[in-house]
Design a protein around this motif. Structure first.
Motif, PDB file in Angstrom:
ATOM      1  N   LEU A 221       0.819  -1.218   0.000  1.00 54.80           N
ATOM      2  CA  LEU A 221       0.000   0.000   0.000  1.00 54.80           C
ATOM      3  C   LEU A 221       0.857   1.274   0.000  1.00 54.80           C
ATOM      4  CD1 LEU A 221      -3.384   0.497   1.732  1.00 54.80           C
ATOM      5  CD2 LEU A 221      -1.700   2.299   1.867  1.00 54.80           C
TER       6      LEU A 221
ATOM      7  N   ARG B  79       0.991   3.958  -3.204  1.00 54.00           N
ATOM      8  CA  ARG B  79       0.686   5.396  -3.039  1.00 54.00           C
ATOM      9  C   ARG B  79       1.853   6.242  -3.537  1.00 54.00           C
ATOM     10  NH1 ARG B  79      -0.086   8.013   1.017  1.00 54.00           N
ATOM     11  NH2 ARG B  79      -2.034   9.097   0.741  1.00 54.00           N
TER      12      ARG B  79
ATOM     13  N   SER C 161       1.834   8.730  -6.785  1.00 54.77           N
ATOM     14  CA  SER C 161       2.242  10.124  -6.621  1.00 54.77           C
ATOM     15  C   SER C 161       3.374  10.465  -7.591  1.00 54.77           C
ATOM     16  CB  SER C 161       2.683  10.362  -5.178  1.00 54.77           C
ATOM     17  OG  SER C 161       3.226  11.647  -5.038  1.00 54.77           O
TER      18      SER C 161
ATOM     19  N   THR D 212      -2.202  14.755  -5.041  1.00 56.49           N
ATOM     20  CA  THR D 212      -2.201  14.288  -3.658  1.00 56.49           C
ATOM     21  C   THR D 212      -3.621  14.045  -3.144  1.00 56.49           C
ATOM     22  OG1 THR D 212      -0.191  15.549  -3.315  1.00 56.49           O
ATOM     23  CG2 THR D 212      -1.375  14.847  -1.345  1.00 56.49           C
TER      24      THR D 212
ATOM     25  N   LEU E  33      -4.897  10.580  -4.066  1.00 53.69           N
ATOM     26  CA  LEU E  33      -4.052   9.408  -3.818  1.00 53.69           C
ATOM     27  C   LEU E  33      -4.799   8.280  -3.114  1.00 53.69           C
ATOM     28  CD1 LEU E  33      -0.460  10.520  -2.739  1.00 53.69           C
ATOM     29  CD2 LEU E  33      -1.173   9.272  -4.784  1.00 53.69           C
ATOM     30  N   ASP E  34      -5.562   8.628  -2.085  1.00 55.33           N
ATOM     31  CA  ASP E  34      -6.248   7.577  -1.332  1.00 55.33           C
ATOM     32  C   ASP E  34      -7.307   6.875  -2.185  1.00 55.33           C
ATOM     33  OD1 ASP E  34      -4.801   7.740   0.979  1.00 55.33           O
ATOM     34  OD2 ASP E  34      -6.115   9.229   1.903  1.00 55.33           O
TER      35      ASP E  34
ATOM     36  N   THR F  86      -5.525   4.687  -4.680  1.00 54.54           N
ATOM     37  CA  THR F  86      -4.947   3.516  -4.004  1.00 54.54           C
ATOM     38  C   THR F  86      -6.046   2.511  -3.679  1.00 54.54           C
ATOM     39  OG1 THR F  86      -3.252   4.937  -3.055  1.00 54.54           O
ATOM     40  CG2 THR F  86      -3.552   2.782  -2.041  1.00 54.54           C
ATOM     41  N   GLN F  87      -7.160   3.014  -3.187  1.00 53.67           N
ATOM     42  CA  GLN F  87      -8.281   2.139  -2.855  1.00 53.67           C
ATOM     43  C   GLN F  87      -8.758   1.381  -4.092  1.00 53.67           C
ATOM     44  OE1 GLN F  87     -11.370   3.586  -0.068  1.00 53.67           O
ATOM     45  NE2 GLN F  87     -12.727   3.449  -1.828  1.00 53.67           N
TER      46      GLN F  87
END
Lengths: 195, 189
Positions: free
Chosen positions: B28, B32, B36, B42, B45-46, B49-50
């Motif tokens: 993980l 990320r 990036s 930014t 990013l989450d 990633t998810q």
């Protein structure tokens, strides 16, 4: 001749770039993903136990993942007929939370699979006969086989809006084809127009 | 057919919960950072990633262990980022609002500037060259793994990596402070 910097600027830049700090992930991201893993696993098992095919099982897992992580009830949930369970109503954490979600998912799985079956049955059903083409297409089709009929129809369409133009077209039709059914009709219509 | 090309599901069939947790712990942060470095904003990013790991969950059953799982995950990350760009009809190179990852609290100022300069310069590369460069030279994957992750022939990866390095060297030299540029004897007094 070129004297280079003893260090490689690109390699220096790569090292510096690699060392840039990345902001930490949001709290709970890893837990959410673990929960999604559990839900997907459970949903798939549930689908298999109910005799769902591979496609249905795949769809169920997608729905489970969406239920697990989509932040708000979305149109896509409604589209598959699944009400999004309120994942955090359980008030617990980890496995018990997941168990509750899976139980709620199970309640809706039958309906979802029935709906999927209906969709598959509908897709397999014979297609209905195509509707009649519009009048203009029918006329065009006739014209391909019978130009006189087409000229007659065109002339008649002018009767209401421009009788003189209609009369001219009837005469042209009679000049080109003085015999036959179209000519007989044209003669009658022309007589009525000039009366 | 390659596992990543099979759009089907066998959720987690080849990985138990503990193994998936270990995978998350290991990959993980890398994913990320990788997203990036490829230019993902930014703020996204989450979410990105998810999405990467949801895809991993869906396709785990089709991972054949013929390549490293980290390589496979990087390949998914590239595809997720491409999809994100397509959905937004935007190339992140064009975004003015991309934020830097932030200052290095105690970092060396020169190094920080160098890293920031490469970040900006990378955005001038086309996505295919950028993907290869970041995987090969920033993440440090062997060319064969980059080829596996991107579904490209290894020769293409080497060619793109070379091309990317050439361009970046030129652009960085153009953008570098005077004292870091190449100095020729002819320029010397």
């Amino acid at each position: 001749m070129t004297r280079r910097d003893p260090r490689d600027p690109l390699e220096d830049a790569i090292r510096a770039f690699r060392a840039r700090p990345i902001p930490p992930p949001r709290d709970g991201l890893e837990d959410d993903l673990l929960r999604a893993f559990d839900l997907a696993h459970a949903a798939q098992g549930s689908a298999w136990r109910r005799g769902a095919g591979a496609l249905a099982a795949a769809a169920v897992v997608l729905v489970a993942l969406r239920l697990a992580l989509v932040p708000s009830p979305g149109a896509s949930d409604a589209a598959v007929g699944v009400e999004r369970p309120r994942a955090h109503d359980a008030g617990g954490e980890g496995a018990s939370d997941v168990a509750l979600d899976v139980a709620r998912l199970d309640l809706r799985l039958d309906a979802f699979l029935r709906r999927l079956d209906a969709m598959q049955a509908a897709a397999a059903a014979p297609e209905p006969s195509p509707p009649s083409p519009p009048a203009s297409e029918r006329l065009a089709a006739h014209a391909a086989n019978d130009p006189a009929l087409y000229r007659l129809a065109a002339a008649r369409s002018f009767e209401e809006i421009d009788p003189r133009s209609a009369a001219r077209r009837y005469r042209e039709l009679l000049d080109l084809e003085p015999e036959g059914t179209a000519a007989a009709v044209a003669r009658r219509r022309l007589a009525a127009l000039v009366r | 057919m390659e596992p990543r090309d099979r759009d089907t599901t066998d959720a987690g069939a080849s990985l138990d919960r503990d193994a998936f947790r270990a995978l998350l712990g290991r990959e993980l942060p890398r994913v990320r950072a990788f997203l990036s470095r490829l230019g993902a904003p930014t703020d996204d990013l989450d979410d990105l990633t998810q999405e990467v790991f949801l895809t991993v969950i869906r396709r785990l059953g089709w991972f054949r262990h013929e390549s490293k799982i980290s390589t496979w995950v990087f390949g998914i990350a590239v595809n997720v980022l491409r999809g994100w760009r397509r959905r937004r009809d935007v190339d992140v190179r064009e975004l003015d609002g991309i934020r830097s990852a932030g200052p290095t609290p105690d970092g060396d100022l020169v190094a920080r500037e160098e890293g920031e300069r490469l970040r900006r310069t990378l955005q001038r590369l086309s996505p295919p060259l950028r993907e290869v460069f970041v995987l090969r030279h920033v993440e440090g994957l062997p060319a064969v793994d980059v080829a596996e992750a991107l579904g490209l022939p290894e020769g293409t990866v080497r060619r793109r990596a070379h091309e990317a390095r050439l361009r970046l060297r030129t652009w960085l030299a153009d953008a570098a402070p005077v004292d870091r540029r190449e100095v020729t004897r002819e320029d010397s007094p």
